[in-house]
Write an enzyme that holds these catalytic residues in place. Structure first.
Site, mmCIF file in Angstrom:
data_model
loop_
_atom_site.group_PDB
_atom_site.id
_atom_site.type_symbol
_atom_site.label_atom_id
_atom_site.label_comp_id
_atom_site.label_asym_id
_atom_site.label_seq_id
_atom_site.Cartn_x
_atom_site.Cartn_y
_atom_site.Cartn_z
ATOM 1 N N ALA A 166 0.838 -1.207 0.000
ATOM 2 C CA ALA A 166 0.000 0.000 0.000
ATOM 3 C C ALA A 166 0.872 1.256 0.000
ATOM 4 C CB ALA A 166 -0.937 0.008 1.208
ATOM 5 N N ASP A 167 1.938 1.235 0.783
ATOM 6 C CA ASP A 167 2.882 2.354 0.796
ATOM 7 C C ASP A 167 3.554 2.518 -0.563
ATOM 8 O OD1 ASP A 167 2.425 3.033 3.406
ATOM 9 O OD2 ASP A 167 4.237 2.107 4.210
ATOM 10 N N ILE A 168 3.969 1.410 -1.146
ATOM 11 C CA ILE A 168 4.709 1.465 -2.406
ATOM 12 C C ILE A 168 3.837 2.009 -3.530
ATOM 13 C CG2 ILE A 168 5.779 0.026 -4.180
ATOM 14 C CD1 ILE A 168 6.786 -1.761 -1.836
ATOM 15 N N SER A 171 3.272 5.674 -3.086
ATOM 16 C CA SER A 171 4.430 6.498 -3.444
ATOM 17 C C SER A 171 4.424 6.845 -4.926
ATOM 18 C CB SER A 171 5.733 5.783 -3.068
ATOM 19 O OG SER A 171 6.058 4.737 -3.966
#
Length: 393
Positions: A166-168, A171
Site C-alpha cells: 500500500a505504501d509502495i 508512493s
C-alpha cells in the site's frame, strides 16, 4: 538536462509512502530537501538490518535528497521554513491530519507566502470522512482494503503481502500527482493541495477483484497461488523448485499442452476454453503436476520459455537480484554515501530522453544544513551555530 531540474521539494515526510514519492521526484532531477526536527523524526532509521550503522529500510526510500534539521515548533523554525517555501515548488508531508494546521503551516498559510506552492499531504485515510483523524499503517490498510482477504492459503488466514505494498503504490501516486500538479501550474500559474490517502489508493488497486464485485456481486476468495478466474494460472512444483505458469488464454493453454507433450489436452472438451478449464481445474492441475515432476525447474523454464508460455522460477530475494535479466537492465546500483558506498535498487524508469540518474545516496540527518541554509537563505556558519544552540536546527 532532467525534466524536474528546476523544481525544489521540501520533504517533511517519514517512513515509506511519501518519502519514496519524493525520491522519485529526485530521480527526475528535483532538488529534494528532507526536513526533520533536530533529533530526527523518521522511525525508519531504527529499523534493521543496518549497513555501517545506517538502516537499510531508510536507505530504500531516500536517495537523491539533501537533509536539513529544522524545529517547526519554534517561531524561528517556522520563519525559516516559510522562507524556504518562498523558494520552493512542492511541500510533501505525512503528519496526522490537522498537524500542519496546529503548527500554523497549513496550505492556506503556505499559499499566502507562495501562491504557486503545491502541497501534498499523505495520510492513511485522507483529510475528511469518519476515519480522517486516525493514523494508518500499511498492514492496517491492506486489511481494510480487502487485499488481505484475497491473499494467502485458501485454508489459512488472510495474509498481508510480504512488502509494504500500500505504501509502495501510494508512493507512485504521490510522484504522479505532484508531476500532474506541476504541469497544471505551467498552464494556470496556480499551485494546489493534494489530499493523498493510502486507503483510497489501495482500494483503487483492487482492480479486477473490486470490479467483479461491483458488477456481478462476486466476492473473491483466497486461492493461494491459483487465480480466481483463470486456469492454469498458478505455482507448480517441479522435480526440484516451484515455478509459476500463467496460461492466460486458450491459445497459451494449447502452447502449454504441446510443450508438456500432451497436445490432446488442447482438444479435450473439459479444457477447451478458460471457463471449461476453471470448472474442471481439479482434474487439470494433477495432470500438469504429474508431468512437471519429471524435470527440474531450469529445464521446464527453458522448455516453456521456448514455447512462449509465461513462466518463471519462484525465487528468493537473492536469486531474484542475481538474475541475468535484472543485472542486464541495471536494476541494482552502487551509490556514494557518507559512510561509504551502498547498494540500492535503481529507478525502474527507462526513457530515451528522461535522463533518470542517482546523483547521491540517502543523506544522514542534517548532513546538508550548512550547504542548504547558506545557498537558499544566505545564513552563514556563525548564525547557524546560534540556531543550533537554540534548538532551531
Amino acid at each position: 538536462m532532467q525534466p524536474l531540474h528546476d523544481i525544489r521539494v521540501l520533504d517533511l515526510s517519514r517512513v515509506y509512502a511519501a518519502p519514496a514519492g519524493a525520491m522519485t521526484l529526485g530521480d527526475m532531477g528535483a532538488d529534494v530537501i528532507r526536513v526533520e526536527p533536530p533529533g530526527g523524526s523518521d522511525s525508519m532509521r531504527e529499523w534493521g538490518p543496518f549497513k555501517n550503522g545506517e538502516s537499510t529500510y531508510y536507505l530504500s526510500a531516500n536517495r537523491n535528497k539533501r537533509s536539513i534539521t529544522l524545529n517547526l515548533k519554534t517561531d524561528e523554525g517556522k520563519k525559516l521554513f516559510l522562507d524556504l517555501v518562498e523558494k520552493s515548488d512542492v511541500v510533501i508531508e505525512n503528519f496526522k491530519s490537522g498537524t500542519m494546521k496546529k503548527l500554523g503551516l497549513n496550505y492556506e498559510v503556505l499559499k499566502e507566502r507562495n501562491p504557486g506552492i503545491i502541497v501534498c499531504s499523505v495520510t492513511g485515510f485522507g483529510q475528511d470522512g469518519p476515519l480522517g483523524l486516525l493514523p494508518g499503517f500499511d498492514p492496517v490498510i491492506q486489511a481494510m482494503s480487502g487485499l488481505m482477504d484475497v491473499t494467502g492459503d485458501p485454508n489459512g488466514e488472510a495474509t498481508k503481502v510480504g512488502i509494504p505494498i500500500a505504501d509502495i503504490i501510494t508512493s507512485v501516486y504521490v510522484a504522479l500527482g505532484i508531476v500532474a500538479a506541476i504541469r497544471q501550474r505551467d498552464l494556470t500559474g496556480e499551485g494546489q493541495y493534494i489530499d493523498m490517502s493510502l486507503l483510497d489508493v489501495q482500494v483503487s488497486s483492487m482492480a479486477n477483484v473490486a470490479t467483479a464485485y461491483l458488477n456481478t456481486g462476486m466476492i473473491s476468495v483466497r486461492k493461494g497461488n491459483q487465480h480466481n478466474n483463470v486456469a492454469p494460472y498458478q505455482v507448480f512444483q517441479t522435480a526440484d523448485f516451484p515455478i509459476m505458469i500463467c496460461a492466460g488464454n486458450d491459445h497459451l493453454f494449447r502452447k502449454l499442452s504441446h510443450a508438456l507433450d500432451h497436445p490432446e489436452w488442447g482438444s479435450d472438451e473439459r479444457f477447451l476454453t478458460n471457463n471449461d478449464r476453471k470448472q474442471n481445474e481439479d482434474e487439470l492441475v494433477p495432470l500438469i503436476e504429474e508431468v512437471l515432476a519429471t524435470r527440474t525447474s531450469s529445464e521446464w523454464v527453458e522448455i516453456l520459455a521456448e514455447a512462449k508460455v509465461p513462466v518463471g522460477r519462484v525465487n528468493n530475494i537473492q536469486q531474484a537480484l542475481e538474475q541475468d535479466q535484472v543485472i542486464a537492465r541495471g536494476g541494482i546500483e552502487t551509490v556514494p554515501h557518507a559512510t561509504g558506498e551502498v547498494k540500492l535498487l535503481a529507478s525502474p524508469l527507462r526513457h530515451s530522453g528522461l535522463n533518470i540518474q542517482t546523483k547521491f545516496g540517502p543523506p544522514r540527518l542534517g548532513q546538508h544544513n550548512k550547504e542548504v541554509f547558506d545557498e537558499l537563505l544566505g545564513i552563514e556558519e556563525e548564525e547557524l551555530s546560534v540556531l543550533s544552540k537554540n534548538n532551531v536546527i
